[in-house]
Design a protein around this motif. Structure first.
Motif, short mmCIF file in Angstrom:
data_model
loop_
_atom_site.label_atom_id
_atom_site.label_comp_id
_atom_site.label_asym_id
_atom_site.label_seq_id
_atom_site.Cartn_x
_atom_site.Cartn_y
_atom_site.Cartn_z
N HIS A 1 15.30 -1.55 5.34
CA HIS A 1 14.70 -2.03 4.08
C HIS A 1 14.41 -0.86 3.14
CE1 HIS A 1 14.16 -6.29 4.87
NE2 HIS A 1 13.79 -5.99 6.09
N TRP A 2 13.98 0.23 3.73
CA TRP A 2 13.66 1.43 2.94
C TRP A 2 14.92 1.97 2.26
CZ3 TRP A 2 13.62 6.89 5.18
CH2 TRP A 2 13.10 7.81 4.26
N GLU A 3 16.01 1.99 3.03
CA GLU A 3 17.28 2.47 2.47
C GLU A 3 17.74 1.59 1.33
OE1 GLU A 3 18.65 5.20 2.95
OE2 GLU A 3 17.83 5.92 4.85
N ARG A 4 17.38 0.31 1.40
CA ARG A 4 17.77 -0.61 0.33
C ARG A 4 16.85 -0.52 -0.87
NH1 ARG A 4 18.24 -5.60 4.11
NH2 ARG A 4 20.13 -5.10 5.25
N GLY A 5 15.86 0.35 -0.82
CA GLY A 5 15.05 0.60 -2.00
C GLY A 5 13.60 0.22 -1.92
N ALA A 6 13.18 -0.43 -0.83
CA ALA A 6 11.76 -0.77 -0.73
C ALA A 6 10.95 0.50 -0.51
CB ALA A 6 11.54 -1.74 0.42
N LYS A 7 9.84 0.61 -1.22
CA LYS A 7 8.99 1.80 -1.05
C LYS A 7 7.91 1.56 -0.01
CE LYS A 7 10.75 4.18 -4.51
NZ LYS A 7 11.57 5.35 -4.25
N VAL A 8 7.65 0.29 0.25
CA VAL A 8 6.68 -0.08 1.28
C VAL A 8 7.33 -1.17 2.12
CG1 VAL A 8 4.40 -1.09 1.73
CG2 VAL A 8 4.74 0.36 -0.28
N VAL A 9 7.29 -1.03 3.44
CA VAL A 9 7.78 -2.10 4.31
C VAL A 9 6.65 -2.50 5.24
CG1 VAL A 9 9.56 -2.87 5.90
CG2 VAL A 9 10.09 -1.07 4.24
N GLY B 1 -1.25 -5.07 9.50
CA GLY B 1 -2.21 -4.02 9.85
C GLY B 1 -1.83 -2.72 9.17
N ASP B 2 -2.13 -1.61 9.82
CA ASP B 2 -1.76 -0.33 9.23
C ASP B 2 -0.30 0.01 9.49
OD1 ASP B 2 -4.31 0.20 8.21
OD2 ASP B 2 -4.99 0.81 10.19
N PHE B 3 0.30 -0.70 10.45
CA PHE B 3 1.69 -0.43 10.82
C PHE B 3 2.61 -0.86 9.68
CE2 PHE B 3 5.39 -1.78 13.77
CZ PHE B 3 5.94 -0.51 13.72
N ARG B 4 3.16 0.11 8.98
CA ARG B 4 4.07 -0.18 7.86
C ARG B 4 4.78 1.11 7.50
NH1 ARG B 4 0.14 -2.46 3.53
NH2 ARG B 4 -1.20 -3.00 5.25
N LEU B 5 5.84 0.98 6.73
CA LEU B 5 6.53 2.19 6.29
C LEU B 5 6.12 2.48 4.86
CD1 LEU B 5 10.17 3.23 6.84
CD2 LEU B 5 9.32 3.14 4.52
N LEU B 6 5.76 3.73 4.61
CA LEU B 6 5.37 4.13 3.26
C LEU B 6 6.29 5.25 2.80
CD1 LEU B 6 1.55 4.45 3.99
CD2 LEU B 6 2.65 2.54 2.84
N ASP B 7 6.91 5.04 1.66
CA ASP B 7 7.75 6.09 1.10
C ASP B 7 6.87 7.26 0.66
OD1 ASP B 7 10.59 6.60 -0.20
OD2 ASP B 7 9.07 7.23 -1.65
N LYS B 8 7.47 8.43 0.61
CA LYS B 8 6.76 9.65 0.21
C LYS B 8 6.00 9.47 -1.12
CE LYS B 8 7.90 14.46 0.05
NZ LYS B 8 8.97 15.42 0.09
N GLN B 9 6.66 8.74 -2.03
CA GLN B 9 6.05 8.50 -3.35
C GLN B 9 4.71 7.76 -3.21
OE1 GLN B 9 9.02 6.54 -5.70
NE2 GLN B 9 7.98 7.01 -7.61
N VAL B 10 4.68 6.79 -2.31
CA VAL B 10 3.45 6.03 -2.08
C VAL B 10 2.43 6.92 -1.39
CG1 VAL B 10 2.48 4.01 -0.93
CG2 VAL B 10 4.77 3.90 -1.91
N VAL B 11 2.91 7.68 -0.40
CA VAL B 11 2.03 8.56 0.35
C VAL B 11 1.32 9.53 -0.58
CG1 VAL B 11 2.02 10.43 2.05
CG2 VAL B 11 3.34 8.37 2.49
N GLU B 12 2.05 10.04 -1.56
CA GLU B 12 1.43 11.00 -2.48
C GLU B 12 0.31 10.37 -3.30
OE1 GLU B 12 4.77 12.89 -4.34
OE2 GLU B 12 5.08 14.06 -2.50
N VAL B 13 0.50 9.12 -3.69
CA VAL B 13 -0.56 8.43 -4.43
C VAL B 13 -1.78 8.23 -3.53
CG1 VAL B 13 -1.18 6.35 -5.71
CG2 VAL B 13 1.15 7.24 -5.86
N VAL B 14 -1.51 7.78 -2.29
CA VAL B 14 -2.62 7.51 -1.36
C VAL B 14 -3.40 8.79 -1.08
CG1 VAL B 14 -3.16 6.81 1.00
CG2 VAL B 14 -1.47 5.53 -0.31
N ARG B 15 -2.70 9.91 -0.96
CA ARG B 15 -3.37 11.18 -0.70
C ARG B 15 -4.33 11.56 -1.82
NH1 ARG B 15 1.76 14.59 0.89
NH2 ARG B 15 1.98 13.87 3.02
N ASP B 16 -3.96 11.21 -3.04
CA ASP B 16 -4.77 11.60 -4.18
C ASP B 16 -5.91 10.65 -4.47
OD1 ASP B 16 -3.70 13.99 -4.72
OD2 ASP B 16 -2.19 13.25 -6.13
N MET B 17 -6.01 9.57 -3.70
CA MET B 17 -7.13 8.65 -3.94
C MET B 17 -8.38 9.29 -3.36
SD MET B 17 -5.57 5.00 -3.06
CE MET B 17 -4.51 4.16 -4.19
N GLY B 18 -9.40 9.36 -4.21
CA GLY B 18 -10.58 10.15 -3.81
C GLY B 18 -11.62 9.41 -3.01
#
Ligand code: UDP
Ligand code: MG
Length: 343
Positions: free
Chosen positions: A140-148, A186-203
């Motif tokens: 799904h990620w390869e097909r363009g989904a940023k979150v699975v 739950g927390d089990f999911r795939l997060l693209d790097k782009q999403v991860v970067e946003v989550v990291r910056d959430m204060g």
């Protein structure tokens, strides 16, 4: 690393700054998938977990490389030893030690802050999140989904009380929160790097990762699975802990409970005004009416109860504002051990 992390934390992870670490793997064209695994007293779960992960990634080796970022959330058993003894032979393993038990949400954030992959998959070590779903997620990620998202298709293994409370939680949450969360994910999911970067910056300090992940948005896909029972050990989540987790989730994602009181107060004020008018008119017509003990007491109790409840809700928010303004780090690192090739 998110701005939320203190200098102390940065000092603990200065073995290689993120940019350099990235450069070390730059020649490698395979995509890197980071598995983020919070562990708390899981000494017996490490070995079976790694065996399953390796079996899943072996056929994907041409396309993907992976790393496993274990976050030792203050385990008091031999979990750290179990991981470190395997790190010598396995350069894909990383270990982030927290200074004490900070809880799964904070541990997950620590892992996400240290993951370097093009995609990041938070996963439980107890194999309740089947690693065999990962290839489907990657497709799904390869097909363009940023979150699975990985959604539990049925909860028949849970007791009726857990099923009922889980359903109530998702229903209440999604009715109130501005950004809904998918039920049974739950927390089990795939997060693209782009999403991860946003989550990291959430204060925020009060973390409810499920809601944070959904808040980010982007194209989302879903895979379903049946959640198996725990392989080893026992769940660290009592009902009390789950209840508090649900409250954290709601109060950190929506201010709707505050607004409820504006309406409740307004409605009761109108009722009181009507009642007061009736009493006033009746007193004018039939004179002073001494009996009325029961109705007076009921009103006092009703409004007393409502006041306390409303103050309690205010308190929930004030408590969370207090946690946020203190600006304490989300977690404290004791040490960070990166895989051999990343040093
Ligand atoms: N965990 C953690 N810190 C805690 C509690 C749990 O890092 O304070 C980890 C635990 O080791 C496991 C994952 O979080 O990898 C899920 O925990 P558990 O299986 O107890 O939760 P459940 O599956 O019952 O939701
Ligand atoms: Mg579990």
């Amino acid at each position: 690393m998110g701005k939320a992390v203190s200098k102390a934390n940065e000092a603990a992870s200065t073995k290689a700054p993120p940019a350099e670490r990235k450069a070390a793997g730059a020649h490698n064209k395979r995509k890197l998938v980071s598995l983020v695994v919070p562990v708390f007293n899981e000494q017996h779960a490490i070995e079976p977990f790694l065996l399953r992960i390796e079996a899943v990634f072996a056929p994907l080796a041409a396309q993907y490389d992976f790393e496993v970022v274990f976050v030792n959330d203050g385990s008091r058993d031999a979990t750290e030893f179990a991981i470190r003894s395997r790190m010598q032979a396995n350069p894909r393993l990383c270990l982030v030690n927290l200074s004490r038990n900070f809880g799964k949400e904070a541990a997950l954030s620590a892992g996400i802050d240290h993951a370097r992959g093009d995609a990041c998959i938070p996963i439980d070590v107890d194999l309740q999140d089947p690693p065999e779903l990962i290839p489907e997620m990657l497709t799904h990620w390869e097909r363009g989904a940023k979150v699975v998202n990985a959604r539990r298709s049925c909860r028949s293994d849970d007791g009726w009380l857990k099923r009922l409370t889980a359903r109530a939680f998702y229903r209440i949450f999604n009715r109130m929160a501005e950004q809904s969360i998918p039920a049974d994910v739950g927390d089990f999911r795939l997060l693209d790097k782009q999403v991860v970067e946003v989550v990291r910056d959430m204060g925020e300090r009060v973390r409810f990762n499920k809601a944070l992940f959904s808040w980010v948005g982007f194209e989302t896909a879903e895979v379903t699975f049946k959640r198996p029972k725990r392989e080893t050990g026992t769940s660290a989540w009592s009902y009390w802990r789950l209840w508090n987790f649900a409250l954290d989730g709601i109060f950190s994602s929506t201010t709707a409970p505050l607004r409820i009181w504006t309406y409740t107060g307004g409605f009761l004020a109108i009722l009181s005004f009507l009642y007061a008018t009736t009493i006033f008119v009746r007193t004018l017509i039939v004179g002073v009416d001494v009996p009325g003990y029961a109705s007076t007491l009921i009103l006092i109790l009703l409004f007393g109860g409502l006041n306390l409840f409303a103050i309690g809700i205010l308190g929930e928010y004030i408590g969370r504002i207090y946690s946020e303004v203190r600006e304490r780090p989300l977690y404290v690192l004791r040490s960070v051990h990166l895989g051999q090739e990343k040093k």
